[in-house]
Design an enzyme around this catalytic site. Structure first.
Site, PDB file in Angstrom:
ATOM      1  N   GLU A 101      24.934  62.768   5.475  1.00  0.00           N
ATOM      2  CA  GLU A 101      24.044  62.081   4.544  1.00  0.00           C
ATOM      3  C   GLU A 101      23.871  62.902   3.254  1.00  0.00           C
ATOM      4  O   GLU A 101      23.637  64.111   3.304  1.00  0.00           O
ATOM      5  CB  GLU A 101      22.701  61.892   5.248  1.00  0.00           C
ATOM      6  CG  GLU A 101      21.621  61.202   4.469  1.00  0.00           C
ATOM      7  CD  GLU A 101      20.338  61.051   5.299  1.00  0.00           C
ATOM      8  OE1 GLU A 101      19.411  60.393   4.829  1.00  0.00           O
ATOM      9  OE2 GLU A 101      20.293  61.609   6.421  1.00  0.00           O
ATOM     10  N   CYS A 122      21.364  58.171   9.384  1.00  0.00           N
ATOM     11  CA  CYS A 122      20.376  59.036  10.025  1.00  0.00           C
ATOM     12  C   CYS A 122      19.249  58.289  10.740  1.00  0.00           C
ATOM     13  O   CYS A 122      19.424  57.814  11.850  1.00  0.00           O
ATOM     14  CB  CYS A 122      19.808  60.015   8.999  1.00  0.00           C
ATOM     15  SG  CYS A 122      19.029  61.461   9.779  1.00  0.00           S
ATOM     16  N   TRP A 168      47.312  47.068  51.740  1.00  0.00           N
ATOM     17  CA  TRP A 168      47.900  47.943  52.750  1.00  0.00           C
ATOM     18  C   TRP A 168      47.019  47.943  53.992  1.00  0.00           C
ATOM     19  O   TRP A 168      46.383  48.919  54.353  1.00  0.00           O
ATOM     20  CB  TRP A 168      48.088  49.343  52.180  1.00  0.00           C
ATOM     21  CG  TRP A 168      48.951  50.238  53.012  1.00  0.00           C
ATOM     22  CD1 TRP A 168      48.554  51.293  53.764  1.00  0.00           C
ATOM     23  CD2 TRP A 168      50.370  50.150  53.184  1.00  0.00           C
ATOM     24  NE1 TRP A 168      49.622  51.865  54.404  1.00  0.00           N
ATOM     25  CE2 TRP A 168      50.752  51.190  54.058  1.00  0.00           C
ATOM     26  CE3 TRP A 168      51.357  49.281  52.687  1.00  0.00           C
ATOM     27  CZ2 TRP A 168      52.088  51.386  54.446  1.00  0.00           C
ATOM     28  CZ3 TRP A 168      52.667  49.490  53.078  1.00  0.00           C
ATOM     29  CH2 TRP A 168      53.016  50.529  53.942  1.00  0.00           C
ATOM     30  N   GLY A 184      36.466  52.954  65.017  1.00  0.00           N
ATOM     31  CA  GLY A 184      37.725  53.522  65.488  1.00  0.00           C
ATOM     32  C   GLY A 184      38.043  54.784  64.704  1.00  0.00           C
ATOM     33  O   GLY A 184      37.990  54.783  63.470  1.00  0.00           O
ATOM     34  N   TYR A 212      46.292  41.974  58.208  1.00  0.00           N
ATOM     35  CA  TYR A 212      45.347  40.863  58.150  1.00  0.00           C
ATOM     36  C   TYR A 212      44.779  40.595  59.553  1.00  0.00           C
ATOM     37  O   TYR A 212      45.513  40.459  60.527  1.00  0.00           O
ATOM     38  CB  TYR A 212      46.044  39.602  57.625  1.00  0.00           C
ATOM     39  CG  TYR A 212      45.077  38.513  57.220  1.00  0.00           C
ATOM     40  CD1 TYR A 212      44.538  38.473  55.941  1.00  0.00           C
ATOM     41  CD2 TYR A 212      44.682  37.536  58.125  1.00  0.00           C
ATOM     42  CE1 TYR A 212      43.650  37.490  55.560  1.00  0.00           C
ATOM     43  CE2 TYR A 212      43.788  36.541  57.770  1.00  0.00           C
ATOM     44  CZ  TYR A 212      43.274  36.533  56.482  1.00  0.00           C
ATOM     45  OH  TYR A 212      42.382  35.553  56.109  1.00  0.00           O
ATOM     46  N   ASN A 235      51.949  45.679  63.341  1.00  0.00           N
ATOM     47  CA  ASN A 235      50.714  44.898  63.286  1.00  0.00           C
ATOM     48  C   ASN A 235      50.131  44.584  64.662  1.00  0.00           C
ATOM     49  O   ASN A 235      48.920  44.407  64.802  1.00  0.00           O
ATOM     50  CB  ASN A 235      50.943  43.597  62.507  1.00  0.00           C
ATOM     51  CG  ASN A 235      51.063  43.852  61.012  1.00  0.00           C
ATOM     52  OD1 ASN A 235      50.789  44.960  60.548  1.00  0.00           O
ATOM     53  ND2 ASN A 235      51.461  42.845  60.262  1.00  0.00           N
ATOM     54  N   SER A 281      44.563  33.363  45.042  1.00  0.00           N
ATOM     55  CA  SER A 281      45.483  34.019  45.972  1.00  0.00           C
ATOM     56  C   SER A 281      46.941  33.716  45.651  1.00  0.00           C
ATOM     57  O   SER A 281      47.842  34.427  46.095  1.00  0.00           O
ATOM     58  CB  SER A 281      45.182  33.564  47.410  1.00  0.00           C
ATOM     59  OG  SER A 281      43.892  33.976  47.797  1.00  0.00           O
ATOM     60  N   LYS A 285      20.579  53.192   3.103  1.00  0.00           N
ATOM     61  CA  LYS A 285      19.826  53.543   4.305  1.00  0.00           C
ATOM     62  C   LYS A 285      18.716  52.518   4.507  1.00  0.00           C
ATOM     63  O   LYS A 285      17.942  52.221   3.592  1.00  0.00           O
ATOM     64  CB  LYS A 285      19.237  54.942   4.147  1.00  0.00           C
ATOM     65  CG  LYS A 285      18.585  55.511   5.395  1.00  0.00           C
ATOM     66  CD  LYS A 285      18.219  56.985   5.176  1.00  0.00           C
ATOM     67  CE  LYS A 285      17.634  57.635   6.414  1.00  0.00           C
ATOM     68  NZ  LYS A 285      17.383  59.080   6.206  1.00  0.00           N
TER      69      LYS A 285
END
Length: 636
Positions: free
Chosen positions: A46, A169, A475, A355, A478, A441, A628, A115
């Site tokens: 400024e 400012c 990963w 698990g 299903y 699977n 999907s 300003k």
């Protein structure tokens, strides 16, 4: 080079109070420094042409005239320079003196911003000399060397994707800063020309203002304050320079320096615009913006940013600073335990079934369950931990699973799934020697069936162990490990899982548990669904098949969080991982990520409840809604 990046600078020149020639020389030196670093925008403090603390000298015509002369010289200086210069100087117009920002580009003043708010309390008494600029718009002023210059608080300076709004400012310190309105009107980079003096702790508050305003406005905020040469009479200035970016401070100088200072950062304009488009509250606020802005167009010769010296973190989900990382891990761990505690209290269930494989994800889930049960004062024997060895289970993971469960005083059970899987292969006519996806699977679903049935038998809740990275890649099997009754790791990426387990080992465990956790951390990531090698070690390493998780987490962050294109993700990944992976490797796994992310959405569309702990979650109930059957062709 990706065209959404721009380098911006904040500069603090050496100054002498009321010595305009000295000040201009140092301003020009700072401009050259910014140019040397390929910056396209530089914000100065400024009133730095005259200096801020001139007091009643502002009523001297010679000071005003010499200020105009220096602005004219700066315009000439800038003619061949491809950089936007925002400089602080007074303006006398219609007998009113204004504290202004002059915006100069290639020999011309593009506009002048006064300003808005003048501090007139404690050590400040600006209204003695200056007139407030608030409300000035759609006005032009003329100087001896340039006519019809736009003048007002509603100016936005635009070149390509850059849209710059300016305030001065005190404007930042008021209830509703002008930059809030400028951002709603389109400005994605905000500049502040400041002369903020130093008192104890003020620098911290100033920094919080810049950080907060950049976050609220979803913008970059470039802040430059007067340096020590401005210090006079009762006030001391430090030359505080800050660059904020969407709620973070990405660059800051060391204050109280005695030489010219310039700090520079790279801003990603596309990222800011994308964040705004995703934030519905931002667009809703635009409806009530009272500003009708004037867009002033200009054009750079090029947008070359020279050396790309912006730090791109390899692990965007994991803070690089250890202190911050430990705090973040503690916070996440508390979110997980609080979420699970709520579900247990709501359902009235006093048992949990999980698990345990001896891998990272199930270990973290167990640690969360243990802390939750301790919090609720439920005996740890109500935690039923089950290890289910199969065809690929190694001694290392098996022993770690057994020892961890026993050392944590859970109700540990072992159920070998080999016989059940062999029977199932026979039932469905699948050759046991054919190690395909069916072979894998069958084991995953057998384990899930056991967990679900024991939950029914015991009146417990099956706790899922899968993480965010696995959800992103699909990963998981299903209706196998994909399914649970509540999932505590569902929004934690794999790179962060490691640090959470490490945090617990260091901060919340005794030595026995800690040693076990360290060995689990050192174990290769594997579903252990294929037979062991001849030496009894893990033969199926996930990252050999699907790619490095640190790359996939990087891809996920920029794809979902920032909506970045594959081209941009690849560009950033090459910078972040330049010493680890070559471009060909990055391109290979990026293609794998995009392909799997699109084709595996059907799994994410049917996932259990689980707590959101960070900015990215793939829950279909709000955070990520995706068809999907969407095609990935446009992304490849």
């Amino acid at each position: 080079m990706i065209d959404s990046f721009i380098k911006v600078s904040a500069a603090c020149p050496k100054t002498k109070v009321a010595d305009i020639d000295f000040n201009l020389d140092n301003i020009e030196e700072c401009v050259n420094k910014a140019l040397k670093d390929s910056s396209k925008l530089v914000i100065f403090p400024e009133l730095c042409i005259t200096s801020y603390t001139c007091a009643d000298l502002f009523s001297q015509q010679i000071l005003i005239d010499k200020s105009y002369d220096s602005i004219k010289q700066l315009c000439s200086f800038s003619k061949q320079k491809d950089i936007l210069i925002c400089i602080g100087a007074p303006l006398l117009n219609n007998y009113n003196l204004y504290n202004c920002a002059y915006i100069i580009f290639k020999g011309k003043i593009l506009g002048i911003v006064p300003k808005s708010y003048l501090p007139n309390y404690t050590e400040f008494y600006e209204k003695r000399w200056f007139t407030e600029g608030i409300g000035i718009k759609d006005t032009t002023i003329s100087l001896s060397f340039q006519q019809d210059i736009p003048f007002g608080t509603n100016l936005i300076f635009q070149a390509g994707k850059l849209k710059l709004g300016l305030e001065i400012c005190e404007d930042l310190w008021v209830t509703i800063p002008p930059s809030s309105y400028l951002s709603l009107a389109g400005a994605n980079v905000l500049g502040n020309l400041s002369a903020s003096n130093e008192i104890v702790s003020k620098a911290d508050y100033r920094k919080s203002l810049v950080q907060g305003q950049s976050g609220r406005c979803i913008s970059s905020y470039v802040y430059s304050s007067s340096g020590i040469g401005e210090s006079s009479t009762d006030l001391v200035f430090s030359g505080h320079l800050l660059i904020g970016d969407n709620g973070s401070i990405i660059n800051e100088n060391h204050r109280f320096q005695r030489e010219n200072q310039v700090i520079t950062s790279i801003i990603d304009l596309d990222r800011l615009d994308m964040e705004r488009s995703k934030n519905i509250s931002f667009s809703d606020s635009m409806k009530f913006c009272p500003y009708e802005v004037k867009n002033i167009q200009f054009e750079y010769e090029n947008m070359d940013i020279g050396v790309f010296n912006k730090t791109i973190e390899k692990h965007p989900f994991v803070p690089s600073d250890k202190k911050v990382r430990d705090y973040r891990c503690k916070e996440i761990f508390n979110i997980q335990t609080s979420a699970l505690a709520k579900r247990l209290e709501h359902t009235g269930i006093k048992k949990a079934i999980v698990g345990i494989s001896g891998g990272l994800d199930s270990t973290l889930a167990l640690l969360v369950i243990v802390k939750t049960f301790d919090l609720l004062k439920i005996p740890r024997k109500n935690i039923i931990t089950i290890t289910m060895p199969g065809f690929g289970t190694t001694d290392r993971t098996y022993n770690n699973a057994v020892n961890l469960c026993k050392n944590l005083n859970t109700d540990f059970r072992e159920i070998n799934i080999v016989a059940a899987c062999l029977q199932h292969f026979k039932d469905i006519g699948h050759p046991v020697e054919k190690h395909d996806v069916t072979y894998e699977n069958v084991q995953a679903r057998e384990r899930t069936q056991i967990l679900m049935d024991i939950a029914n038998k015991e009146g417990g809740l099956v706790i899922g162990t899968g993480d965010l990275s696995e959800l992103a890649l699909g990963w998981c099997t299903y209706n196998g490990d994909h399914m649970s009754m509540y999932s505590v790791n569902c929004s934690i990426p794999k790179t962060l899982v490691k640090f959470l387990v490490k945090y617990v080992s260091q901060k919340e465990s005794d030595k026995n548990i800690s040693d076990l956790l360290v060995d689990i951390l050192d174990t290769p990531i594997s579903p252990e669904l294929l037979p062991k090698d001849s030496e009894g070690n893990i033969a199926q390493k996930t990252e050999d098949l699907v790619g490095p998780y640190e790359l996939h987490d990087f891809f996920l962050y920029y794809f979902v969080r920032h909506g970045a294109t594959p081209e941009k993700i690849r560009f950033l990944a090459n910078i972040a991982f330049k010493s680890i992976y070559d471009d060909e490797t990055i391109a290979k796994w990026l293609k794998k990520f995009i392909t799997r992310f699109f084709t595996q959405q059907f799994k994410r569309s049917a996932i259990p409840d689980g707590p959101k702990v960070g900015t990215i979650s793939l829950s279909p109930r709000g955070d990520w809604r995706m068809p999907s059957d969407a095609s990935y062709n446009s992304w490849l």
